[in-house]
Design an enzyme around this catalytic site. Structure first.
Site, short mmCIF file in Angstrom:
data_model
loop_
_atom_site.label_atom_id
_atom_site.label_comp_id
_atom_site.label_asym_id
_atom_site.label_seq_id
_atom_site.Cartn_x
_atom_site.Cartn_y
_atom_site.Cartn_z
CG HIS A 294 -6.52 2.29 6.30
ND1 HIS A 294 -6.77 1.08 5.71
CD2 HIS A 294 -7.65 2.66 6.93
CE1 HIS A 294 -8.03 0.73 5.99
NE2 HIS A 294 -8.58 1.68 6.72
CE1 TYR B 211 0.90 2.67 9.12
CE2 TYR B 211 -0.27 4.44 10.26
CZ TYR B 211 -0.19 3.54 9.22
OH TYR B 211 -1.17 3.53 8.27
NE ARG C 115 -1.89 1.76 3.61
CZ ARG C 115 -1.83 1.62 4.93
NH1 ARG C 115 -2.50 0.65 5.53
NH2 ARG C 115 -1.12 2.45 5.67
#
Lengths: 374, 353
Positions: A263, A272, A259
């Site tokens: 998100h 993160y 990805r």
């Protein structure tokens, strides 16, 4: 008694067009024609452009939330290429837009949906797909059921369902896998292993070495492929589709991808994720890889790419204009799709809403239809 | 073979019940059990409509844990009478997909208590699929099974789900109190284009009554007046209707005549019949086998207050299960549930006030 082996298995890994642009002629022969490869590249490019626009739309308050597909386009188009639009089904999650468009969904539907208009899920009659499913994992069961319905109807149509690595932690996933294999439902489980379930990395999501091995427990043919390689995805998909059409039941494909974006627009992955990890995956971008392949075959050049980028922008602008141009839904419409026929109480609520008669006796508001027998 | 390319929400090819005909008489009909009435309704619909199938734990080879599907595997074969893995979430979700693509699944939960592990498909998918797809995907599923205290099954197996589930818009909920209604309501449920939650009771499966052999369809949202009186309106649904009738018979001996209404369906709710009765008796007791807090009785009483507050001579009263998990011990379970004694007491309090 001596110990014997009750079961052994291994997981195959397939890569045909690697990130250096090296192509395996033996496995890749006849998989995707030049014409198809060009088409897929164009589709991926348009989809990437759509992602960029959608992101901006959200940031400027013109869209609710949006999950970018960036980086995962090859898994979507490579798999959809093996399906027959109008016959086979796609039961999507929300990160395979390119596959939906290949099945015939008009592009503005996706934007309309994420802009908060339920009519974006009103799939056109000739398109065999279910609405985007945002709850994680629930739709895989629907896929098993739709596949069973095809079986009962006596067709050879198949169902492809998409989901992420995080979804395989849900009970629904395991129940769908079990049902599909027990009922020999013609489903192809396409796992887009993009390494991240929002902020949770794959090694905190599961202790298994691969996602593909989870299918072994359900007696399902399973394979791991390079998910950024349209050829590898198509290869595995052809196999799975063939089995499903022949009545041999479901298959599993783990497409290893990444990805590249957040998100959703409600997330900031920089908090993160290690930037070096992202850098490494940018180098494996399926668009770059596919373009290199086309260039190596003298099918593509910079001039063509410039034209394509411009065309993609034009297409996406048109799509955005169409999505934003749809008239706002009437307030009454929230009652419209509750039942095949609305019941009296629902009609009363709609009428009450219309006349602001809350707190008044229904018989005093001219809405006597609900108490006419009194 | 099913070949028609049906729109999932279309009902054109389903034989529709003719509501204009009066329901067949009870006298002279055969006497059969509640479970046989359910089987007859399902079998008849399955003969008429190839899209209908039955799935659940032990419904096929074992003929159903409660023998409701006795003989159905022999008649319809394993493709339409399906023994499912122990996986409520699995088969409820799978049938969501099957229904979206035009089949008409009947899902048997051995107990509605077990449906709690299938909450996502039955509450979060099925009732809102039509809505969330802008009218595109109907989910004509019947979820059916035993609801309520089955007789010393303990609290985890004794759920009355109606209070919990009826809160969700988009589905219909039927809850028969006798074999005649069981057949007619289940037939309607299967033919209905919307999702139906059909609540049976293990304690009633052996009940016997006159049931016509031919198929008939009891319309949803149509209460049955079981007994007429002018002292008080007793409103109930499902198994406790029988307790209301029993209480009303005893009260009649004391000169208290009750109007007893069997709601038959909770969604849609036939509030008109309730209001008509309350305007006649001016007193109401609602008997509900689920918990009192935010339950069906709360809803019924709210609607009564909204619509005929001025007609009431006494505050509405309700008889529910007590607000605790279902006790295991026999005597405690009986005391916990609505029973004829508790109902009669409530009626006397209301009438004599």
């Amino acid at each position: 008694m001596p110990k014997t082996t009750a079961y052994t298995a291994s997981i195959e890994y397939i890569s045909i067009l690697d990130e250096q642009g090296k192509f395996d002629e033996k496995l890749g022969k006849g998989l995707i024609t030049d014409e198809q490869a060009l088409d897929l590249y164009e589709r991926m490019t348009v989809c990437r452009q759509l992602d960029e626009f959608a992101f901006k739309l959200q940031r400027s308050g013109r869209m609710g939330t949006y999950p970018q597909n960036k980086g995962q386009e090859a898994a979507a188009v490579g798999s959809a290429l093996a399906l027959t639009p109008g016959q086979d089904w796609v039961v999507p999650s929300y990160r395979e837009n390119a596959a939906l468009f290949m099945m015939g969904l008009p592009m503005h539907y996706v934007l309309q949906y994420w802009m908060g208009d339920e009519r974006g899920s009103q799939i056109p009659e000739n398109v065999k797909m279910t609405p985007l499913s945002v709850p994680i994992g629930t739709h895989m069961l629907h896929a098993a059921g739709i596949g069973y319905a095809e079986r009962i109807r006596g067709t050879k149509n198949v169902v492809a369902t998409y989901f992420g690595d995080g979804a395989t932690s849900e009970g629904d996933f395991h129940e769908a896998m079990n049902f599909a294999s027990v009922l020999k439902s013609p489903v192809i489980f396409i796992n887009q292993n993009n390494s991240w379930a929002i902020s949770v990395p794959r090694d905190k999501q599961m202790a298994s070495e691969t996602v593909a091995q989870k299918a072994l427990a359900y007696g399902m043919p399973t394979v791991r492929v390079d998910g950024n390689d349209i050829f590898a995805v198509k290869y595995a998909m052809d196999d799975a589709v063939k089995r499903a059409r022949a009545g041999e039941g479901p298959s599993f494909i783990e497409a290893v991808t990444y990805r590249l974006g957040d998100h959703t627009t409600a997330d900031d992955a920089r908090r993160y994720r290690d930037p070096q990890e992202v850098e490494a995956w940018i180098a494996r971008d399926p668009l770059i890889r596919t373009r290199k392949y086309l260039e190596s075959k003298k099918l593509w050049n910079q001039a063509k790419d410039d034209t394509l980028q411009e065309r993609a922008k034009t297409i996406v602008k048109e799509v955005v204009a169409t999505a934003e141009g749809v008239s706002k839904p009437e307030i009454d419409s929230i009652f419209n799709a509750m039942f095949a026929e609305p019941h009296t109480e629902l009609v009363r609520q709609r009428d009450t809403m219309r006349t602001s008669s809350l707190g008044k006796d229904p018989s005093q508001t001219g809405l006597k239809n609900t108490t006419q027998n009194v | 073979m099913i070949t028609a390319d049906l729109h999932p929400a279309s009902i054109e090819n389903v034989p529709q019940p003719d509501f204009s005909k009066p329901l067949p008489p009870r006298e002279g009909d055969r006497i059969i059990q509640f479970r046989e009435a359910l089987k007859e309704a399902m079998s008849h619909e399955m003969r008429q409509d190839e899209r209908v199938f039955l799935i659940g734990e032990e419904v096929a080879e074992y003929n159903g844990a409660y023998k409701v599907s006795q003989g159905m595997l022999d008649e319809f074969g394993p493709k339409r009478i399906i023994d499912s893995p122990i996986s409520e979430n699995g088969f409820a979700g799978m049938c969501t997909g099957a229904a979206m693509y035009g089949l008409r699944p009947i899902v048997e939960f051995m107990s509605w208590s077990f449906s709690l592990v299938a909450a996502d498909p039955i509450l979060n998918n099925v009732p809102k699929m039509l809505y969330m797809s802008g009218g595109q995907w109907g989910c004509p599923i019947v979820f059916r099974g035993n609801d309520g205290a089955g007789g010393q099954l303990g609290s985890t197996h004794s759920w009355c789900v109606e209070g919990l589930f009826a809160n969700v818009p988009g589905m219909k909920m039927a809850i028969p109190s006798n074999p005649y209604d069981a057949k007619g309501l289940l037939a309607t449920a299967i033919a209905d284009p919307d999702p139906v939650f059909f609540l049976e009771s293990e304690r009633m499966l052996g009940d016997k009554a006159h049931v016509p052999e031919e198929q008939y369809y009891i319309p949803f949202g149509q209460a049955r007046v079981c007994r007429e009186g002018d002292a008080v309106t007793l409103v109930s649904f499902g198994r406790p209707v029988n307790f209301c009738i029993e209480a009303a018979e005893k009260l009649a001996a004391e000169g208290i005549e009750c109007d007893v209404l069997d709601m038959r369906t909770i969604r849609p709710l036939d509030i008109d019949s309730i209001i008509a009765s309350v305007k006649k008796t001016n007193r109401v007791v609602v008997v509900d086998q689920s918990w009192p807090f935010a339950g069906i009785s709360s809803e019924v009483i709210t609607q009564i207050c909204e619509r005929c507050f001025d007609w009431l001579d006494h505050q509405p009263v309700r008889v529910n299960t007590e607000d605790v998990p279902t006790p295991y011990a026999k005597g405690l379970e009986y005391a916990y549930l609505p029973n004829p004694e508790r109902i009669a007491e409530a009626v006397k309090n209301v009438v004599n006030a």
